[in-house]
Design an enzyme around this catalytic site. Structure first.
Site, PDB file in Angstrom:
ATOM      1  N   SER A 262       0.836  -1.201   0.000  1.00 54.17           N
ATOM      2  CA  SER A 262       0.000   0.000   0.000  1.00 54.17           C
ATOM      3  C   SER A 262       0.869   1.248   0.000  1.00 54.17           C
ATOM      4  O   SER A 262       2.079   1.187   0.226  1.00 54.17           O
ATOM      5  CB  SER A 262      -0.895   0.006   1.232  1.00 54.17           C
ATOM      6  N   LYS A 263       0.208   2.368  -0.237  1.00 53.71           N
ATOM      7  CA  LYS A 263       0.907   3.638  -0.235  1.00 53.71           C
ATOM      8  C   LYS A 263       1.554   3.877   1.130  1.00 53.71           C
ATOM      9  O   LYS A 263       2.627   4.435   1.239  1.00 53.71           O
ATOM     10  CB  LYS A 263      -0.078   4.753  -0.574  1.00 53.71           C
ATOM     11  N   ARG A 264       0.858   3.401   2.161  1.00 56.17           N
ATOM     12  CA  ARG A 264       1.386   3.598   3.505  1.00 56.17           C
ATOM     13  C   ARG A 264       2.732   2.897   3.720  1.00 56.17           C
ATOM     14  O   ARG A 264       3.611   3.423   4.403  1.00 56.17           O
ATOM     15  CB  ARG A 264       0.366   3.129   4.536  1.00 56.17           C
TER      16      ARG A 264
END
Ligand code: GLU
Length: 504
Positions: A262-264
Site C-alpha cells: 500500500s501507499k502507507r
C-alpha cells in the site's frame, strides 16, 4: 499463436496509478506485443462519486513514461471508441433491458435504508445479509411483486436498480490461464447490481459489455477481481457471448509482513508506490514518483516484470524488447510477489551502468548548473565515466565526484587524524614541486613519475598517497587518484595541496 489478440487495461480514474496497476498494464502490453496484438486503454469511470479529474491524464502520462503506450484508447485509433465509459453511458441500458427480458435480471426497489436494516438485523443474529436466492423472493423486487405493482412503481418514478438473477444450485467450472480450473457454487454468490438508479451501469455490466464490444480476447487483471469472475462468466452465458480468456495476476506484497503493498508502506519505508509524482488537487498532498526519485523507466519496468513473472532462468536483466519475447502467462505465478525497494535500487544501478556517458552527463548538467557550475560536456562525460560505477542514481554523482568541479573546503576529520602526520606538510610541499615539473600530464605518466619519486625517497606509498587524496578530494574516497589529477589539472592539484598544507 493466437490471431488477433486484443487485451485491455481498464483502470478507474479514482486517483494516481499504483505500481500494481502499472504491472497489470505492463503484462497486458507484453502479451499484446508478443502476439502482435492490440493493447487497448479503457477508462472505467462509471462511478461518479469516486471520479478524480486529473487521474486519466496521470494514467496516460504514466504509461508513456514507462514506454508502454496503448494502441487504442481515448484520442488514439478510436476504432471501438469512445473508450471512456461515461461517454458510452447511453449504450448500457439496452443490455440491462436484454437481461431483464431474458429473465436473467430483475428490478429491485429496496431503498438504502431498507437494505441497511436487513444488514443490521442479520448482524444481530450473527449472520451476513446477502441479497440472493435465499431471500430475494421476500424483498422489494420484480421477483416478489406482481407485474402491475412493478409497473406502477416504475410509473410513479420510484428509484430502482437492476440486479442479476444468479442461478441456483449450479457449479460453475471456470478456467484461469494462471490458476487453472476454479469451481464455485452459485449459491454462494450475491445478486449484484448491474444498473444503478442514477442511470449508470455498474462496473460489472459495463466491463462485460465493453469487453465484448471491443472484441477483447484476453482479460489480464489483478487478483482482486477474481471474486468477480463467476458473475462475469454468468454474464457471458446470459448474453450468449463468447467469453474471453481470463488471467488473474498475483498481488504485489509488502516488503515486510503480510498483505498487499500500500501507499502507507511506501511512506513508512521511504519508497514511492506511484510511477510519477502525484498531486492530490483536493488535499494538496504530493506523493513521490519513481520518475522524480531518479529511477530510469526501463529499470522500473524490468523490476515490475519480475514481480509475479519469471523467465524460468536466473536471468534478471531484460529490456522491454527482451521481455516481450520472453513473456508468457505460463510463468506468471499464483502466489503474491514481495516487492523489494532494495532490488528496485539494484536494478537502477544496473541500468545506470548501461547508459551512455553522454546521456548521463546531460542528466548531470542541470544539477551542476544549480550549483552554479558550467563545464564543457566532454569533461562532464569523463567525470561520469570515472564515478558511475558507484552510483545508483544520477543524483549520487555530486557526492561521488563533486571534487572534479570544486576544490574541497572541508576535510574528513577522522581521516585527517589518521593520515595527516607531522612530517606530511613537508612531504606534500616537495610532492607539489614534483608535480609542477611534470610536462606530460597524463594519468599514466603522472603515476609513473610520482611513484618513482616515492621510491627514490624511500618512504611508504601510503604516507604520500593518502594525504594526497585527502588534499585533492577532502576524504579518502573517489576513483583512481592519478585520473583525478589528470582531470583537474596541474594548477588545481597544486592549489589543493597548498590549501591542505596551510589548513590541516
Ligand atoms: N475498472 C477495474 C479496475 O479499476 C477494471 C478491472 C478489470 O480489469 O476488469 O481495475
Amino acid at each position: 499463436m493466437t490471431d488477433n489478440v486484443r487485451v485491455r487495461f481498464a483502470p478507474s480514474p479514482t486517483g494516481p496509478l499504483h505500481m500494481g496497476g502499472v504491472r497489470t498494464a505492463l503484462f497486458n502490453y507484453l502479451y499484446a506485443k508478443k502476439h502482435n496484438g492490440t493493447f487497448v486503454l479503457r477508462i472505467e469511470d462509471t462511478d461518479q462519486t469516486r471520479y478524480v479529474a486529473n487521474a486519466e491524464q496521470y494514467i496516460i502520462d504514466s504509461l508513456e513514461w514507462c514506454n508502454i503506450p496503448f494502441d487504442e484508447g481515448p484520442g488514439k485509433n478510436e476504432k471501438f471508441g469512445p473508450y471512456r465509459q461515461s461517454e458510452r453511458k447511453e449504450l448500457y441500458k439496452q443490455y440491462a433491458d436484454e437481461l431483464l427480458t431474458k429473465g436473467w435480471a430483475y428490478y429491485a426497489f429496496d431503498t438504502a435504508e431498507e437494505l441497511d436494516a436487513h444488514r443490521k438485523d442479520h448482524e444481530e443474529k450473527g449472520k451476513t445479509f446477502i441479497y440472493n436466492w435465499h431471500n430475494r423472493e421476500k424483498l422489494q423486487n420484480s421477483l416478489a411483486l406482481s407485474e402491475e405493482e412493478v409497473q406502477a412503481k416504475i410509473a410513479a418514478g420510484e428509484k430502482y436498480v437492476v440486479r442479476f438473477k444468479t442461478p441456483q444450485d449450479e457449479t460453475l467450472v471456470m478456467q484461469d490461464e494462471i490458476r487453472g480450473t476454479i469451481s464455485v457454487n452459485t449459491n454462494t454468490l450475491d445478486d449484484k447490481v448491474l444498473f444503478k438508479s442514477d442511470g449508470m451501469p455498474t462496473y460489472h455490466l459495463a466491463n462485460i459489455v465493453d469487453d465484448h464490444l471491443m472484441e477483447i480476447t484476453h482479460v489480464i487483471r489483478g487478483e482482486e477481481w477474481l471474486p468477480s469472475l463467476p458473475l462475469h462468466t454468468l454474464l457471458y452465458k446470459a448474453f450468449e457471448w463468447k467469453a474471453p480468456k481470463f488471467a488473474h495476476l498475483p498481488l504485489i506484497l509488502k516488503p515486510v509482513g503480510k498483505g498487499k503493498l500500500s501507499k502507507r508502506d511506501g511512506d513508512k519505508l521511504g519508497f514511492p508506490v506511484f510511477p510519477l509524482e502525484y498531486k492530490n488537487e483536493e488535499t494538496g498532498e504530493v506523493s513521490r514518483g519513481y520518475k522524480e526519485d531518479g529511477y530510469f523507466a526501463d529499470a522500473f519496468i524490468n523490476m515490475l516484470a519480475l514481480l509475479g513473472w519469471n523467465p524460468g532462468t536466473e536471468r534478471e536483466m531484460f529490456s522491454l524488447n527482451e521481455l516481450t519475447k520472453a513473456f508468457g502467462l505460463k510463468r506468471v505465478s499464483k502466489s503474491g510477489a514481495k516487492f523489494s525497494p532494495e532490488k528496485t535500487k539494484w536494478f537502477n544501478q544496473q541500468y545506470l551502468q548501461l547508459k551512455s556517458n553522454t546521456l548521463l552527463a546531460n542528466l548531470f548538467v542541470p544539477m551542476l548548473a544549480e550549483k552554479g557550475i558550467e563545464r564543457e560536456i566532454g569533461y562532464i562525460e569523463k567525470v561520469v565515466s570515472l564515478i558511475k560505477e558507484r552510483a545508483t542514481f544520477v543524483a549520487d554523482f555530486w557526492e561521488l565526484g563533486g571534487f572534479f568541479f570544486e576544490n574541497p573546503t572541508e576535510f574528513d576529520e577522522k581521516a585527517v587524524k589518521k593520515q595527516w602526520k607531522e612530517d606530511t606538510p613537508a612531504i606534500m610541499e616537495e610532492l607539489a614541486t614534483v608535480i609542477e615539473n611534470i610536462e606530460d600530464f597524463s594519468s599514466k605518466n603522472i603515476e609513473a613519475l610520482v611513484k618513482e619519486w616515492i621510491a627514490a625517497k624511500e618512504i611508504g606509498m601510503g604516507k604520500v598517497m593518502q594525504p594526497l587524496r585527502l588534499s585533492l578530494v577532502g576524504a579518502l574516497k573517489g576513483p583512481h587518484l592519478f585520473d583525478i589529477i589528470e582531470m583537474i589539472g596541474k594548477e588545481a592539484t597544486i592549489q589543493r595541496i597548498q590549501h591542505a598544507v596551510s589548513n590541516l
